[in-house]
Design a protein around this motif. Structure first.
Motif, mmCIF file in Angstrom:
data_model
loop_
_atom_site.group_PDB
_atom_site.id
_atom_site.type_symbol
_atom_site.label_atom_id
_atom_site.label_comp_id
_atom_site.label_asym_id
_atom_site.label_seq_id
_atom_site.Cartn_x
_atom_site.Cartn_y
_atom_site.Cartn_z
ATOM 1 N N GLU A 171 0.839 -1.170 0.000
ATOM 2 C CA GLU A 171 0.000 0.000 0.000
ATOM 3 C C GLU A 171 0.885 1.235 0.000
ATOM 4 N N ALA A 172 0.324 2.372 -0.357
ATOM 5 C CA ALA A 172 1.098 3.602 -0.370
ATOM 6 C C ALA A 172 0.216 4.716 0.164
ATOM 7 N N GLU A 173 0.864 5.630 0.869
ATOM 8 C CA GLU A 173 0.146 6.739 1.468
ATOM 9 C C GLU A 173 0.527 8.040 0.790
ATOM 10 N N PHE A 174 -0.458 8.701 0.214
ATOM 11 C CA PHE A 174 -0.258 10.006 -0.411
ATOM 12 C C PHE A 174 -0.363 11.072 0.668
ATOM 13 N N ASN A 175 0.678 11.902 0.767
ATOM 14 C CA ASN A 175 0.690 12.985 1.749
ATOM 15 C C ASN A 175 0.992 14.282 1.015
ATOM 16 N N LYS A 176 -0.045 15.090 0.821
ATOM 17 C CA LYS A 176 0.112 16.294 0.013
ATOM 18 C C LYS A 176 0.994 17.324 0.699
ATOM 19 N N SER A 177 0.861 17.472 2.003
ATOM 20 C CA SER A 177 1.637 18.488 2.708
ATOM 21 C C SER A 177 3.129 18.174 2.716
ATOM 22 N N GLN A 178 3.460 16.895 2.723
ATOM 23 C CA GLN A 178 4.866 16.482 2.698
ATOM 24 C C GLN A 178 5.328 16.096 1.295
#
Lengths: 114, 112
Positions: free
Chosen positions: A64-71
């Motif tokens: 799985e992968a986590e999208f983190n817009k702020s980082q």
């Protein structure tokens, strides 16, 4: 210009432990983000993609992968690593104007030890 | 076919010779890509075909490199007057519009 960075050349993990392979991106507009895996002597295989929606994307082989817009990150994760997960992992982002004209990161070699 | 097929799987050629690499995409895939992967490095974009549109050749490293595609089928990548720095694995991929790319096994080119 669109770009991705994989800050680690190699990641070492013990079998059964969680793993993370890091990717950061720089894109204009909303990002499309991909992970591919290259097993020894085999071609690249698609793992997962983020287009829009949930920040946690589930893919093949339990990854799985986590999208983190702020980082500006899109780290690949798996709760429990297998020796068979040992491979070369690539993060990718499309060139602007091309959904699949992909720019690849340099790759991260994952080594899972028994 | 079931997947993207590339031939030959391995090619050893003498410096200065021309080589031709072939890619058979998945049937129905309108987009086709060529990438180069040097030893221990990431993938370098070479060229992109989409349907009948003019190909995007922006990644070709020199005028010794060229590629053609017949309709939405086979593509050939030609390298003229090969140099040692051309040694690499050449990967082909295909996709539907908006879909993920499927890669072939690649052609390992060695220029001696």
């Amino acid at each position: 210009a669109q770009s991705v960075a994989q800050p680690e050349d190699q990641v070492n993990v013990a079998e059964g432990n969680p793993l993370t392979v890091k990717c950061t991106y720089s894109v204009s507009g909303n990002p499309y983000l991909f992970w591919y895996v290259q097993y020894p002597n085999r071609g690249l295989q698609f793992l997962l993609k983020y287009i829009t929606g949930d920040n946690l994307v589930k893919g093949s082989y339990g990854f799985e992968a986590e999208f983190n817009k702020s980082q500006t990150s899109f780290h690949l994760k798996k709760p429990s690593a297998l020796v068979s997960d040992s491979a070369l992992y690539f993060c990718a982002v499309p060139f602007s104007g091309g959904y699949n004209k992909l720019i690849f990161g340099a790759g991260t070699r994952l080594a899972v030890h028994p | 076919g079931a997947g993207v097929s590339q031939s030959p799987s391995n090619k050893v050629t003498e410096k200065g010779k021309d080589v031709e690499l072939r890619c058979d995409p998945i049937s129905g895939h309108t987009a086709l890509y060529w990438y180069r992967q040097r030893l221990g490095q990431g993938l370098e974009f070479l060229i992109y075909f989409q349907g009948n549109s003019a190909p995007d050749k922006s990644g070709l490293p020199s005028d010794r490199f060229s590629a053609e595609r017949t309709g939405e089928s086979v593509s050939t990548l030609t390298i003229q007057r090969t140099q040692q720095e051309d040694s690499a694995v050449y990967l082909c991929a295909s996709s539907r519009v908006g879909g993920e790319a499927f890669f072939g096994q690649g052609t390992r080119l060695t220029v001696v």
